[in-house]
Design a protein around this motif. Structure first.
Motif, PDB file in Angstrom:
ATOM      1  N   ILE A  61       1.246  -0.789   0.551  1.00  0.00           N
ATOM      2  CA  ILE A  61      -0.126  -0.053   0.219  1.00  0.00           C
ATOM      3  C   ILE A  61       0.918   1.509  -0.478  1.00  0.00           C
ATOM      4  CG2 ILE A  61      -1.751   1.231   1.395  1.00  0.00           C
ATOM      5  CD1 ILE A  61      -2.994  -1.260   2.499  1.00  0.00           C
ATOM      6  N   ILE A  62       0.804   1.926  -0.799  1.00  0.00           N
ATOM      7  CA  ILE A  62       1.303   3.362  -0.921  1.00  0.00           C
ATOM      8  C   ILE A  62       1.143   5.028  -0.666  1.00  0.00           C
ATOM      9  CG2 ILE A  62       2.510   5.192  -2.435  1.00  0.00           C
ATOM     10  CD1 ILE A  62       3.557   2.618  -4.105  1.00  0.00           C
ATOM     11  N   GLY A  63      -1.150   4.072  -1.288  1.00  0.00           N
ATOM     12  CA  GLY A  63      -1.686   5.082  -1.283  1.00  0.00           C
ATOM     13  C   GLY A  63      -2.296   5.519   0.605  1.00  0.00           C
ATOM     14  N   GLU A  64      -3.460   5.944   0.806  1.00  0.00           N
ATOM     15  CA  GLU A  64      -4.130   6.127   1.827  1.00  0.00           C
ATOM     16  C   GLU A  64      -4.621   4.464   2.752  1.00  0.00           C
ATOM     17  OE1 GLU A  64      -7.294   8.495   3.909  1.00  0.00           O
ATOM     18  OE2 GLU A  64      -7.101   9.158   2.226  1.00  0.00           O
ATOM     19  N   SER A  65      -4.994   4.617   3.617  1.00  0.00           N
ATOM     20  CA  SER A  65      -5.131   3.043   4.344  1.00  0.00           C
ATOM     21  C   SER A  65      -6.729   3.557   4.882  1.00  0.00           C
ATOM     22  CB  SER A  65      -4.557   2.171   5.259  1.00  0.00           C
ATOM     23  OG  SER A  65      -3.045   2.026   4.395  1.00  0.00           O
ATOM     24  N   ARG A  66      -7.725   2.641   4.702  1.00  0.00           N
ATOM     25  CA  ARG A  66      -9.042   3.412   5.689  1.00  0.00           C
ATOM     26  C   ARG A  66      -9.351   2.218   6.301  1.00  0.00           C
ATOM     27  NH1 ARG A  66     -11.979   8.439   2.480  1.00  0.00           N
ATOM     28  NH2 ARG A  66     -10.743   9.492   2.128  1.00  0.00           N
ATOM     29  N   ALA A  67      -9.517   2.474   7.462  1.00  0.00           N
ATOM     30  CA  ALA A  67     -10.067   1.282   7.982  1.00  0.00           C
ATOM     31  C   ALA A  67     -11.876   1.200   7.971  1.00  0.00           C
ATOM     32  CB  ALA A  67      -9.522   0.413   8.883  1.00  0.00           C
ATOM     33  N   TRP A  68     -12.289   0.315   7.851  1.00  0.00           N
ATOM     34  CA  TRP A  68     -13.776  -0.072   7.533  1.00  0.00           C
ATOM     35  C   TRP A  68     -14.737   0.495   9.005  1.00  0.00           C
ATOM     36  CZ3 TRP A  68     -15.258  -0.814   3.385  1.00  0.00           C
ATOM     37  CH2 TRP A  68     -14.849  -1.535   1.859  1.00  0.00           C
ATOM     38  N   LEU A  69     -15.933   1.584   8.426  1.00  0.00           N
ATOM     39  CA  LEU A  69     -15.889   2.338   9.584  1.00  0.00           C
ATOM     40  C   LEU A  69     -17.399   1.399  10.266  1.00  0.00           C
ATOM     41  CD1 LEU A  69     -16.199   6.130   8.173  1.00  0.00           C
ATOM     42  CD2 LEU A  69     -14.374   4.752   9.578  1.00  0.00           C
ATOM     43  N   SER A  70     -18.380   2.372  11.023  1.00  0.00           N
ATOM     44  CA  SER A  70     -19.546   1.430  12.106  1.00  0.00           C
ATOM     45  C   SER A  70     -20.449   2.514  11.261  1.00  0.00           C
ATOM     46  CB  SER A  70     -18.872   0.487  12.837  1.00  0.00           C
ATOM     47  OG  SER A  70     -20.082   0.291  13.842  1.00  0.00           O
ATOM     48  N   PRO A  71     -21.415   1.981  11.695  1.00  0.00           N
ATOM     49  CA  PRO A  71     -22.098   0.758  10.827  1.00  0.00           C
ATOM     50  C   PRO A  71     -21.556   0.895   9.229  1.00  0.00           C
ATOM     51  CG  PRO A  71     -23.883   2.605   9.968  1.00  0.00           C
ATOM     52  CD  PRO A  71     -22.593   2.977  11.915  1.00  0.00           C
ATOM     53  N   PHE A  72     -21.536  -0.101   9.028  1.00  0.00           N
ATOM     54  CA  PHE A  72     -20.511  -0.526   7.218  1.00  0.00           C
ATOM     55  C   PHE A  72     -21.201   0.215   6.051  1.00  0.00           C
ATOM     56  CE2 PHE A  72     -19.817  -2.381   2.784  1.00  0.00           C
ATOM     57  CZ  PHE A  72     -18.368  -2.716   3.404  1.00  0.00           C
ATOM     58  N   GLU A  73     -22.717   1.070   6.465  1.00  0.00           N
ATOM     59  CA  GLU A  73     -22.850   2.287   4.913  1.00  0.00           C
ATOM     60  C   GLU A  73     -22.312   3.125   4.910  1.00  0.00           C
ATOM     61  OE1 GLU A  73     -25.303   0.764   7.790  1.00  0.00           O
ATOM     62  OE2 GLU A  73     -25.669  -0.841   6.399  1.00  0.00           O
ATOM     63  N   ARG A  74     -21.693   4.114   6.316  1.00  0.00           N
ATOM     64  CA  ARG A  74     -20.807   4.921   5.952  1.00  0.00           C
ATOM     65  C   ARG A  74     -19.384   4.650   5.434  1.00  0.00           C
ATOM     66  NH1 ARG A  74     -18.717   6.397  11.786  1.00  0.00           N
ATOM     67  NH2 ARG A  74     -17.526   7.859  10.820  1.00  0.00           N
ATOM     68  N   SER A  75     -18.815   3.148   4.993  1.00  0.00           N
ATOM     69  CA  SER A  75     -18.258   2.951   4.151  1.00  0.00           C
ATOM     70  C   SER A  75     -18.129   3.145   3.074  1.00  0.00           C
ATOM     71  CB  SER A  75     -17.064   1.468   4.623  1.00  0.00           C
ATOM     72  OG  SER A  75     -16.471   1.832   5.926  1.00  0.00           O
ATOM     73  N   PHE A  97     -18.729 -14.138  -2.491  1.00  0.00           N
ATOM     74  CA  PHE A  97     -19.599 -15.121  -1.257  1.00  0.00           C
ATOM     75  C   PHE A  97     -19.478 -15.044  -0.839  1.00  0.00           C
ATOM     76  CE2 PHE A  97     -19.184 -19.994  -0.409  1.00  0.00           C
ATOM     77  CZ  PHE A  97     -20.510 -20.355  -1.037  1.00  0.00           C
ATOM     78  N   TYR A  98     -20.859 -14.370  -0.126  1.00  0.00           N
ATOM     79  CA  TYR A  98     -21.279 -12.971   1.313  1.00  0.00           C
ATOM     80  C   TYR A  98     -19.851 -12.796   1.228  1.00  0.00           C
ATOM     81  CZ  TYR A  98     -24.670 -17.524   1.931  1.00  0.00           C
ATOM     82  OH  TYR A  98     -24.911 -18.462   2.184  1.00  0.00           O
ATOM     83  N   GLY A  99     -19.684 -11.906   0.730  1.00  0.00           N
ATOM     84  CA  GLY A  99     -18.692 -10.854   0.820  1.00  0.00           C
ATOM     85  C   GLY A  99     -18.980  -9.178   0.722  1.00  0.00           C
ATOM     86  N   VAL A 100     -18.153  -8.469   0.669  1.00  0.00           N
ATOM     87  CA  VAL A 100     -18.262  -7.266   0.011  1.00  0.00           C
ATOM     88  C   VAL A 100     -18.645  -6.484  -0.703  1.00  0.00           C
ATOM     89  CG1 VAL A 100     -15.991  -6.645   0.416  1.00  0.00           C
ATOM     90  CG2 VAL A 100     -17.557  -4.545   1.272  1.00  0.00           C
ATOM     91  N   GLY A 101     -18.583  -7.575  -1.927  1.00  0.00           N
ATOM     92  CA  GLY A 101     -18.229  -7.286  -3.588  1.00  0.00           C
ATOM     93  C   GLY A 101     -19.415  -7.108  -3.478  1.00  0.00           C
ATOM     94  N   VAL A 102     -20.997  -8.628  -3.078  1.00  0.00           N
ATOM     95  CA  VAL A 102     -21.700  -8.442  -2.922  1.00  0.00           C
ATOM     96  C   VAL A 102     -23.191  -6.913  -2.568  1.00  0.00           C
ATOM     97  CG1 VAL A 102     -23.940  -9.645  -2.567  1.00  0.00           C
ATOM     98  CG2 VAL A 102     -22.226 -10.762  -2.767  1.00  0.00           C
ATOM     99  N   THR A 103     -22.024  -6.546  -1.496  1.00  0.00           N
ATOM    100  CA  THR A 103     -23.083  -5.510  -1.191  1.00  0.00           C
ATOM    101  C   THR A 103     -22.433  -4.366  -1.702  1.00  0.00           C
ATOM    102  OG1 THR A 103     -22.323  -6.072   1.363  1.00  0.00           O
ATOM    103  CG2 THR A 103     -22.883  -3.963   1.043  1.00  0.00           C
ATOM    104  N   LEU A 104     -20.900  -3.859  -1.977  1.00  0.00           N
ATOM    105  CA  LEU A 104     -20.732  -3.030  -2.798  1.00  0.00           C
ATOM    106  C   LEU A 104     -21.474  -3.109  -4.999  1.00  0.00           C
ATOM    107  CD1 LEU A 104     -16.735  -2.759  -2.651  1.00  0.00           C
ATOM    108  CD2 LEU A 104     -18.754  -1.358  -1.967  1.00  0.00           C
ATOM    109  N   SER A 105     -21.757  -3.898  -5.452  1.00  0.00           N
ATOM    110  CA  SER A 105     -22.317  -4.193  -6.927  1.00  0.00           C
ATOM    111  C   SER A 105     -24.133  -3.840  -6.510  1.00  0.00           C
ATOM    112  CB  SER A 105     -22.148  -5.722  -6.922  1.00  0.00           C
ATOM    113  OG  SER A 105     -22.676  -6.493  -6.332  1.00  0.00           O
TER     114      SER A 105
END
Length: 425
Positions: A61-75, A97-105
């Protein structure tokens, strides 16, 4: 003649080339990634992920790292705010497969994404167990009720269950034991793919693992005891499986009722006058995509419905503790409605018909003269189908055996016209 469509202003046009890269990462970190995935991480202005994911990929990682926020909708909002910039989202294993890709899509068009999946936890677990993945039942209990595993508990079945935390395997062993599956082999697969990987097998009713890694999958080889609570795949489950006070659609009538309701993928059912909740529960058991609302005015019964729903592995059954027709206001539009109790009360029938989705199905059962009169009037006014269900059960009569008839049930079923032309016909 060509028909030109008007662009939908709510649809955001795709950005080309894709600005978002979703990278599945395992416990082996960067070592398990291909060159293209590593390059995407290095080029990203922002890298989103869980704290563990960011740590695993930190060297790239060279750019900015951002950890997931709570609640996840903020992220999700933060990812969308970075649209058109090079962004990477780190995910566990297979993002879809039950992952974050499903939410983002759900909010980001697929043309705007590049995806580099890694093996899912289920795939890794199946390979360690030497199981054919297509023959195993995969259940995610991560952040979800553990009761969801109950419909899959059949002797000889193989289940891969992703748990939420280190307490998951012990909780699962307790459920298996309580439900009569204590002889099942429970294999706990921890931190798969990394240096902390550990695999251990236990009998469910003798589970003795003191500490478990937060990241774990449980592989269950189901063995049913003599008194195990096995839920058959057919509709019309045994009445004794339900907690009830006598207000229950009996097994044979329930099977016919579910057949007439004819559940289809993704549909919503209203069960008005739900009693024990048996109709809504069996509706939801037919397919994981199905939803139901049980409407019941008696507090003792609503408590019983929630308990039944959990014990049948459909804790998502919604329960409304109120009387119809008032209870129907504000509910999502149903694809099907069942009226088993209270249908003769003023306004209930008309409110249900008005609320039903065009093309939707309504099924109502009557055992009283008053409710039967309502159904006969509805049939005369709207058409549909009327059937009479008469069931008799053999029972002792002195030293002999005879037939004891159950109360006859009149069932009316009707499909709401889908359009004005159909209604006129």
């Amino acid at each position: 003649m060509r028909l030109l469509s008007t662009p939908d202003p709510s649809v955001v046009p795709a950005v080309s080339p894709p600005w978002l890269t979703i990278v599945g990462i395992g416990e082996d970190g960067l070592a398990g990634l291909g060159d293209a995935a590593k390059a995407a991480i290095a080029k990203a202005e922002i890298v989103f992920g869980g704290a563990r994911h960011l740590e695993l990929a930190a060297a790239a990682i060279i750019g900015e790292s951002r950890a997931w926020l709570s609640p996840f909708e903020r992220s999700v909002e933060a990812v969308l705010a970075a649209r058109a910039r090079p962004v990477v989202v780190l995910a566990s294993g297979d993002p879809f497969f039950y992952g974050v890709g499903v939410t983002l899509s759900r909010t980001i068009p697929r043309a705007e994404m590049t995806v580099f999946p890694a093996p899912s936890s289920f795939s890794l677990a199946a390979s360690r167990m030497r199981w054919a993945l297509q023959d195993a039942t995969c259940v995610s209990l991560h952040g979800r009720p553990i009761d969801l595993i109950r419909p899959h508990l059949h002797s000889g079945s193989r289940i891969l269950a992703l748990t939420s935390d280190s307490d998951g395997p012990r909780a699962l062993s307790a459920l298996l034991t309580q439900a009569g599956f204590g002889a099942s082999a429970l294999t706990v697969l921890e931190a798969l793919g990394g240096t902390r990987e550990r695999v251990s097998t236990h009998r469910a009713d003798r589970f003795a693992l003191d500490e478990t890694d937060m990241l774990n999958v449980c592989a269950v080889e189901v063995a049913a005891g003599a008194a195990a609570r096995v839920l058959p795949f057919t509709s019309g489950l045994d009445d004794t499986l339900f907690e009830h006070d006598g207000q229950i659609t009996k097994r044979e009538v329930r099977a016919l009722t579910l057949s007439t309701l004819a559940p289809r993928h993704g549909e919503l059912l209203w069960d008005i006058g739900a009693g024990s909740g048996s109709i809504g529960i069996e509706w939801m058991l037919a397919d994981p995509s199905l939803r139901a609302v049980a409407i019941e005015a008696v507090p003792e019964r609503t408590a019983r419905i929630r308990q039944n729903a959990a014990h049948f592995g459909v804790p998502g059954l919604a329960v409304v503790e109120s009387a119809a027709p008032g209870a129907l206001v504000g509910l999502a539009v149903p694809d099907a409605i069942f009226i088993g109790g209270g249908g003769s009360e003023d306004g209930v029938f008309d409110a249900a018909i008005a609320a039903l989705k065009p093309g939707g199905r309504l099924v109502a059962n009557a055992v009283t003269i008053e409710m039967e009169a309502v159904l006969l009037a509805a049939h005369a006014r709207l058409g549909g189908s009327l059937i009479r269900i008469d069931i008799a059960r053999a029972g002792p009569i002195g030293q002999m055996t005879g037939w004891r008839p159950a109360m006859p049930v009149t069932q009316w079923s009707w499909r709401k016209p889908a359009n004005e032309i159909e209604e006129q016909e």
